[in-house]
Design a protein around this motif. Structure first.
Motif, short mmCIF file in Angstrom:
data_model
loop_
_atom_site.label_atom_id
_atom_site.label_comp_id
_atom_site.label_asym_id
_atom_site.label_seq_id
_atom_site.Cartn_x
_atom_site.Cartn_y
_atom_site.Cartn_z
N UNK A 110 0.83 -1.21 0.00
CA UNK A 110 0.00 0.00 0.00
C UNK A 110 0.86 1.26 0.00
N UNK A 111 0.38 2.30 -0.68
CA UNK A 111 1.11 3.57 -0.71
C UNK A 111 1.29 4.14 0.69
N UNK A 112 0.39 3.80 1.61
CA UNK A 112 0.51 4.31 2.98
C UNK A 112 1.77 3.78 3.67
N UNK A 113 2.27 2.63 3.21
CA UNK A 113 3.46 2.04 3.81
C UNK A 113 4.74 2.48 3.12
N UNK A 114 4.64 2.94 1.88
CA UNK A 114 5.83 3.27 1.10
C UNK A 114 5.96 4.76 0.78
N UNK A 116 3.59 7.66 -1.71
CA UNK A 116 3.03 7.53 -3.06
C UNK A 116 4.08 7.56 -4.15
N UNK A 117 5.10 8.43 -4.00
CA UNK A 117 6.09 8.57 -5.06
C UNK A 117 6.96 7.32 -5.22
N UNK A 283 -4.21 11.12 0.93
CA UNK A 283 -4.23 9.66 1.06
C UNK A 283 -5.41 8.99 0.36
N UNK A 284 -6.43 9.72 -0.05
CA UNK A 284 -7.60 9.16 -0.73
C UNK A 284 -8.27 8.07 0.10
N UNK A 304 -1.93 5.79 -7.74
CA UNK A 304 -1.33 4.72 -6.93
C UNK A 304 -2.08 4.51 -5.62
N UNK A 305 -2.95 5.47 -5.24
CA UNK A 305 -3.69 5.34 -3.98
C UNK A 305 -5.16 5.05 -4.18
#
Length: 345
Positions: A110-114, A116-117, A283-284, A304-305
């Protein structure tokens, strides 16, 4: 009470001039200058150590706060390096993530862990990516997992002095150096140099140079659009898909530091858009689009989110950026990198 987003945009506007708000923030700016000078001095004296990795390092960053185009620049650099025979990997801090420590990025993370970029760099760049507050540790971790990597690109690492670099790309956008003051009275993270720093190349993500520093102009535009579900499957952007959105209302959504660039490019392609700017790195968690919205167009950084199954009946389109590096920039940068040694297959 003003929202954090409106306060951020107000501050971004204040950084363009030396008005009352910028002047009021000058005492804090002097403190920031002193602290950053002390930190740099400790590195100069050797009391804080710079670490060199076992492969060349190329750093991409900007001198000002807020997005200046580092991510599309990094994607373009990855393409250049691969065409030259390098096998690149990327290390990044992972701005906006809720995790800490070292995280290896894959398509299911998930983008929340990495952040977004970094996730976008992995999906679009097709290279291994690792995030971590300590870019040296992230670089070691990435090399341990991917021994084939023979050059590391450090995304947003200009101020990460702990990591030694062989070359660096300094990115500016239309704002240039803003009002010329340091944070928080101005946008500058570092002092504005009088000449291009050693082993550096300047790239302007703008229609014209925005500082006195000599540099190159990136070529940018929209490559087309693709449905969100197709984007997640790796479909290429289609110019005709973008053109087909003309003549009907489209909600243009952008969680960027400078969303006006995106909105302008859509209008230049003839789209009738309703602007829906969101905070940078939004974060969407909720898709709070107005009721009755039929078509939404987002950037890849937003895509990506947003997993396709969350869109429901709304048609979500992803507009891909066509970002190209001029030949002169490529030549100047490659001249700074060490000669690539042949690698065994």
């Amino acid at each position: 009470m003003a929202s954090p987003d409106s306060l951020e945009r107000h501050l971004q506007s204040a950084w363009l001039a030396r008005g009352p708000l910028a002047v009021a923030l000058l005492p804090l700016s002097w403190l920031f200058v002193a602290l950053t000078a002390l930190r740099r001095g400790l590195y100069d004296l050797g009391l804080l150590r710079t670490h060199r990795l076992d492969v060349p390092v190329l750093v991409v960053g900007n001198l000002i706060a807020g997005g200046a185009g580092k991510t599309p620049t990094t994607l373009a650099l990855l393409g250049l390096l691969r065409r030259q025979g390098w096998r690149p990997g990327v290390v990044s801090r992972g701005h906006g993530r809720v995790s800490t420590g070292i995280v290896h990025v894959d398509a299911g993370t998930p983008a929340s862990q990495t952040g977004d970029e970094p996730l976008l760099l992995h999906l679009r760049g097709g290279v291994p990516v690792c995030v971590g507050e300590d870019r040296v540790a992230a670089g070691h971790a990435l090399r341990q997992r991917h021994a084939e990597i023979d050059i590391l690109v450090c995304d947003d690492g200009l101020q990460h002095l702990r990591l030694a670099r062989d070359a660096q790309v300094i990115v500016f956008d239309e704002r240039g150096a803003g009002n010329g003051w340091r944070l928080p009275a101005g946008p500058l993270r570092d002092p504005m140099p009088r000449r291009v720093p050693a082993r550096s190349v300047v790239l302007y993500n703008a229609a014209a140079p925005s500082t006195p520093l000599p540099g190159h102009l990136a070529q940018r535009g929209l490559a087309g659009a693709v449905p969100l579900h197709g984007w997640w499957r790796g479909m290429a952007p289609d110019v005709e898909a973008l053109a087909a959105l003309r003549g009907r209302p489209v909600l243009a959504v952008a969680g960027l530091a400078q969303p006006a660039r995106f909105f302008s490019m859509l209008r230049e392609r003839g789209l009738d858009i309703v602007e829906h700017p969101l905070p940078d790195h939004h974060d969407y968690a909720d898709l709070d689009w107005p009721a009755g919205t039929a078509d939404v167009i987002v950037t890849e950084k937003d895509a990506v989110k947003i997993r396709p199954e969350r869109a429901g009946a709304v048609r979500v389109w992803v507009a891909a950026l066509d970002f190209r590096l001029p030949a002169g920039f490529e030549q100047d940068l490659l001249a700074l990198l060490p000669r690539r040694l042949p690698q065994p297959d």
